[in-house]
Design a protein around this motif. Structure first.
Motif, PDB file in Angstrom:
ATOM      1  N   GLU A 235      30.012  44.258  49.066  1.00 55.65           N
ATOM      2  CA  GLU A 235      31.371  43.256  49.123  1.00 55.65           C
ATOM      3  C   GLU A 235      31.535  42.526  47.847  1.00 55.65           C
ATOM      4  O   GLU A 235      32.670  42.384  47.516  1.00 55.65           O
ATOM      5  CB  GLU A 235      31.019  42.385  50.355  1.00 55.65           C
ATOM      6  CG  GLU A 235      32.394  41.846  50.696  1.00 55.65           C
ATOM      7  CD  GLU A 235      32.366  40.927  52.071  1.00 55.65           C
ATOM      8  OE1 GLU A 235      31.253  40.865  52.757  1.00 55.65           O
ATOM      9  OE2 GLU A 235      33.436  40.637  52.374  1.00 55.65           O
ATOM     10  N   VAL A 236      30.429  42.167  47.301  1.00 56.92           N
ATOM     11  CA  VAL A 236      30.836  41.315  45.977  1.00 56.92           C
ATOM     12  C   VAL A 236      31.483  42.266  44.853  1.00 56.92           C
ATOM     13  O   VAL A 236      32.235  41.996  44.223  1.00 56.92           O
ATOM     14  CB  VAL A 236      29.310  40.512  45.419  1.00 56.92           C
ATOM     15  CG1 VAL A 236      29.677  39.841  44.228  1.00 56.92           C
ATOM     16  CG2 VAL A 236      29.039  39.539  46.718  1.00 56.92           C
ATOM     17  N   PHE A 237      30.783  43.385  44.945  1.00 60.31           N
ATOM     18  CA  PHE A 237      31.326  44.408  43.875  1.00 60.31           C
ATOM     19  C   PHE A 237      32.645  44.805  44.166  1.00 60.31           C
ATOM     20  O   PHE A 237      33.597  44.904  43.258  1.00 60.31           O
ATOM     21  CB  PHE A 237      30.217  45.657  44.188  1.00 60.31           C
ATOM     22  CG  PHE A 237      30.524  46.951  43.618  1.00 60.31           C
ATOM     23  CD1 PHE A 237      30.706  47.167  42.133  1.00 60.31           C
ATOM     24  CD2 PHE A 237      31.150  47.917  44.521  1.00 60.31           C
ATOM     25  CE1 PHE A 237      30.900  48.195  41.678  1.00 60.31           C
ATOM     26  CE2 PHE A 237      31.541  48.974  43.787  1.00 60.31           C
ATOM     27  CZ  PHE A 237      31.491  49.315  42.357  1.00 60.31           C
ATOM     28  N   MET A 238      32.891  44.840  45.593  1.00 62.82           N
ATOM     29  CA  MET A 238      34.354  45.533  45.711  1.00 62.82           C
ATOM     30  C   MET A 238      35.208  44.358  45.419  1.00 62.82           C
ATOM     31  O   MET A 238      36.323  44.460  45.087  1.00 62.82           O
ATOM     32  CB  MET A 238      34.485  45.859  47.044  1.00 62.82           C
ATOM     33  CG  MET A 238      34.198  47.027  47.468  1.00 62.82           C
ATOM     34  SD  MET A 238      34.504  48.685  46.349  1.00 62.82           S
ATOM     35  CE  MET A 238      36.229  48.403  45.934  1.00 62.82           C
ATOM     36  N   ALA A 239      34.696  43.061  45.762  1.00 58.86           N
ATOM     37  CA  ALA A 239      35.795  41.894  45.420  1.00 58.86           C
ATOM     38  C   ALA A 239      35.962  41.672  44.126  1.00 58.86           C
ATOM     39  O   ALA A 239      37.172  41.544  43.659  1.00 58.86           O
ATOM     40  CB  ALA A 239      34.890  40.506  45.953  1.00 58.86           C
ATOM     41  N   TRP A 240      34.895  41.903  42.975  1.00 60.69           N
ATOM     42  CA  TRP A 240      35.236  41.837  41.889  1.00 60.69           C
ATOM     43  C   TRP A 240      36.251  42.842  41.319  1.00 60.69           C
ATOM     44  O   TRP A 240      37.301  42.783  40.458  1.00 60.69           O
ATOM     45  CB  TRP A 240      33.859  42.335  41.045  1.00 60.69           C
ATOM     46  CG  TRP A 240      33.973  42.146  39.475  1.00 60.69           C
ATOM     47  CD1 TRP A 240      34.046  43.384  38.784  1.00 60.69           C
ATOM     48  CD2 TRP A 240      34.226  41.051  38.720  1.00 60.69           C
ATOM     49  NE1 TRP A 240      34.531  42.769  37.602  1.00 60.69           N
ATOM     50  CE2 TRP A 240      34.519  41.562  37.378  1.00 60.69           C
ATOM     51  CE3 TRP A 240      34.280  39.712  38.810  1.00 60.69           C
ATOM     52  CZ2 TRP A 240      34.804  40.762  36.326  1.00 60.69           C
ATOM     53  CZ3 TRP A 240      34.396  38.979  37.679  1.00 60.69           C
ATOM     54  CH2 TRP A 240      34.629  39.362  36.435  1.00 60.69           C
ATOM     55  N   TYR A 241      36.019  44.215  41.832  1.00 60.74           N
ATOM     56  CA  TYR A 241      37.065  45.305  41.320  1.00 60.74           C
ATOM     57  C   TYR A 241      38.305  45.231  41.927  1.00 60.74           C
ATOM     58  O   TYR A 241      39.262  45.382  41.327  1.00 60.74           O
ATOM     59  CB  TYR A 241      36.127  46.577  41.329  1.00 60.74           C
ATOM     60  CG  TYR A 241      35.406  46.973  40.258  1.00 60.74           C
ATOM     61  CD1 TYR A 241      35.770  46.924  39.049  1.00 60.74           C
ATOM     62  CD2 TYR A 241      33.976  46.727  40.654  1.00 60.74           C
ATOM     63  CE1 TYR A 241      35.027  47.172  37.835  1.00 60.74           C
ATOM     64  CE2 TYR A 241      33.066  46.765  39.362  1.00 60.74           C
ATOM     65  CZ  TYR A 241      33.628  46.897  38.292  1.00 60.74           C
ATOM     66  OH  TYR A 241      32.655  47.165  37.043  1.00 60.74           O
ATOM     67  N   ASP A 289      34.965  32.618  45.000  1.00 68.71           N
ATOM     68  CA  ASP A 289      34.626  32.214  43.574  1.00 68.71           C
ATOM     69  C   ASP A 289      34.588  33.737  42.653  1.00 68.71           C
ATOM     70  O   ASP A 289      35.256  33.696  41.345  1.00 68.71           O
ATOM     71  CB  ASP A 289      33.097  31.982  43.595  1.00 68.71           C
ATOM     72  CG  ASP A 289      32.933  30.703  44.275  1.00 68.71           C
ATOM     73  OD1 ASP A 289      33.758  29.757  43.917  1.00 68.71           O
ATOM     74  OD2 ASP A 289      32.450  30.867  45.565  1.00 68.71           O
ATOM     75  N   VAL A 290      34.206  34.814  43.471  1.00 62.80           N
ATOM     76  CA  VAL A 290      34.446  36.109  42.844  1.00 62.80           C
ATOM     77  C   VAL A 290      36.054  36.206  42.267  1.00 62.80           C
ATOM     78  O   VAL A 290      36.326  36.680  41.296  1.00 62.80           O
ATOM     79  CB  VAL A 290      33.825  37.387  43.570  1.00 62.80           C
ATOM     80  CG1 VAL A 290      33.970  38.619  42.841  1.00 62.80           C
ATOM     81  CG2 VAL A 290      32.383  37.020  44.218  1.00 62.80           C
TER      82      VAL A 290
END
Ligand code: DGJ
Length: 504
Positions: A235-241, A289-290
């Motif tokens: 989820e953090v990875f997807m949020a970043w991209y 935050d991301v």
């Protein structure tokens, strides 16, 4: 110049230095696809005291052929709003609309090689163009830039368009993340230092969910996504991209015309929902935050609140100074209560979805009328911790709030099923002992903060507001104030001003 003046716990929308609150409504997705419809919708919505409409702007209509633009729906929306003294927020339905690419033009939809899709299972294309598709991102940014140029050309002087929503409920559905080959490569690569640096710099103020995920893995400052974020990595990875995609589009548009921009979130609808049941990587409060690190062009992130836990979502979306902006909410009579609560939480916009389904006589109409006449008083209190919102979400609730020199206790008057509109109010302090209270179905008592004293009403007037001015209409006392000990808001929307004192 349209800006959001931020303060410690939110912000105030300013148009040429004058504060404004968007008492809004969002149109159905296809309501602004015909010029006649646009005119009709604005005419009808003005009668409901709505001052701002949130209007879809569809990429497929704006750029039906690559490089050929048609701004007729955009221009018509601005003309229709101006003719009625209303404002507009455009919703850019670009690559992502409810995490799907259904609003992309035909030349994008049908060319799945150039505009490759996200994969929810490796090897299987989904209904969403991949956020890793550089070509789609550039085309989206180019179209959005053309939109912003057009708005600047036709509206810079009159400032009818106040803000832009970039994409709509972005993210990836039906999978925790994108598994296309480009995404797989990025997932195996080290997580970007821009993100890690942001987290380190804001370590003490991160959203608790993200702080916990990072902490669980030992607050690593280098490594791949799984090493740093463990079970939350997808989820953090997807949020970043996803946020990086939105940033690219937003920044390109904002360079053309600088007005505030935001992204909206499809929220987690209940226990047991995981990433992919809602759009994974979308602007949820837990990954705020991301989003901040990846999309600095956005002024805020905004929740679409359809859940019964309205208060909780408002609390989550006012963390760390995120100004409250609610682009979508239920359009039932509940909206007349959630509107009060949102403004009590200093929202810059409150806007039920499918607003064109409601008609005159809906309780939002009188609520918006009152709030519109209160805007100068309300915005004067924004940023000063002088406002409190109350909202009933269950039967027999009680709420405490400190304001001025008093601790207030509010209790609901009726069970939810018995109310035409649930209990809701805004309490505003004018000084330590003088207050406005507007709302319905709540009874307030008060206690001086110094425990050895007793509070009492000096006087209480019921009245109204007209263009920012208070108009007292009648003095209330006796049974109507529990003999000087309470403020009673009945089922009918009312506004009171009162003064307290205390004796030992
Ligand atoms: C949320 C979306 O953002 C809206 O555009 C609309 O599709 C509603 N859901 C429908 O309930």
């Amino acid at each position: 110049m349209i800006t959001i003046d931020k303060h410690e716990y939110g912000g105030k929308l300013m148009i040429d230095g004058k504060p404004f609150i968007m008492l809004g409504g969002e149109l159905h997705n296809s309501s602004a696809a015909s010029l006649d419809d646009i005119q009709d919708k604005f005419a009808a919505m003005r009668l409901l005291n709505i001052n701002t409409l949130l209007v879809p702007l569809s990429w497929e209509l704006i750029e039906p052929q690559e490089g050929h633009y048609d701004f007729s729906t955009l221009d018509c929306t601005i003309d229709a709003a101006r003719a009625r003294g209303m404002k507009v927020v455009f919703l850019w339905f670009g690559t992502m609309k409810n995490a799907i690419s259904c609003y992309t033009p035909a030349w994008i939809k049908t060319d799945t090689k150039r505009f490759f899709r996200a994969q929810s299972i490796p090897g299987h294309s989904s209904w969403t163009v991949s956020p890793f598709c550089r070509e789609a991102m550039e085309c989206d940014a180019r179209a959005f830039t053309a939109v912003m140029r057009q708005i600047r050309e036709v509206d810079q002087d009159q400032q009818t368009v106040l803000m832009m929503q970039v994409e709509n409920e972005p993210g990836i559905l039906k999978a925790r993340r994108d598994y296309c080959p480009q995404a797989e490569d990025a997932f195996r690569a080290p997580a970007p230092q821009e993100l890690i640096g942001y987290l380190a710099e804001h370590k003490d103020n991160l959203a608790p969910e993200l702080a916990e995920a990072w902490d669980r893995q030992g607050c690593l400052t280098g490594g791949d996504w799984t090493e740093i974020f463990g079970r939350d990595a997808d989820e953090v990875f997807m949020a970043w991209y996803i946020a990086s995609f939105v940033e690219h589009v937003a920044a390109a548009g904002r360079a053309e015309y600088d007005i505030p921009m935001y992204a909206n979130a499809w929220l987690i609808m209940g226990p047991g929902y995981g990433p992919g049941d809602y759009p994974s990587g979308g602007p949820l409060a837990k990954v705020m935050d991301v989003w901040r690190a990846a999309a600095p062009t956005l002024d805020l992130i905004a929740p679409d609140i359809y859940s019964p836990e309205f208060r909780r979502h408002c609390a989550e979306y006012t963390r760390n100074g995120n100004p409250l902006f609610i682009p979508e909410a239920m359009n039932t009579p509940l909206a007349a209560a959630t509107a009060l609560y949102a403004i009590g939480k200093e929202a810059i916009c409150f806007s039920p979805f499918a607003i064109d389904d409601i008609s005159e006589g809906h309780p939002l109409e009188e609520t918006y009328r009152l709030l519109a006449d209160m805007v100068p008083v309300l915005t004067d209190a924004y940023g000063k911790r002088k406002l409190v919102g109350f909202l009933q979400q269950a039967d027999e609730e009680r709420f405490d709030a400190d304001l001025g020199a008093y601790r207030f206790n509010a209790r609901t008057n009726k069970k939810l099923a018995e109310c035409s509109v649930p209990g809701a109010a805004i309490l505003l302090s004018l000084s330590d002992d003088e207050f406005f209270c507007v709302g319905r179905n709540l009874t307030f008592t008060f206690q001086p903060k110094s425990a050895d004293r007793t509070g009492e009403l000096v006087w209480l007037d019921e009245g109204d507001f007209k263009e920012g001015k208070w108009l007292p209409l009648r003095r209330l006392n006796g049974d109507e104030t529990a003999h000087g000990t309470g403020v009673m808001l009945r089922d009918k929307l009312s506004a009171v001003r009162f003064k307290l004192h205390s004796y030992s």
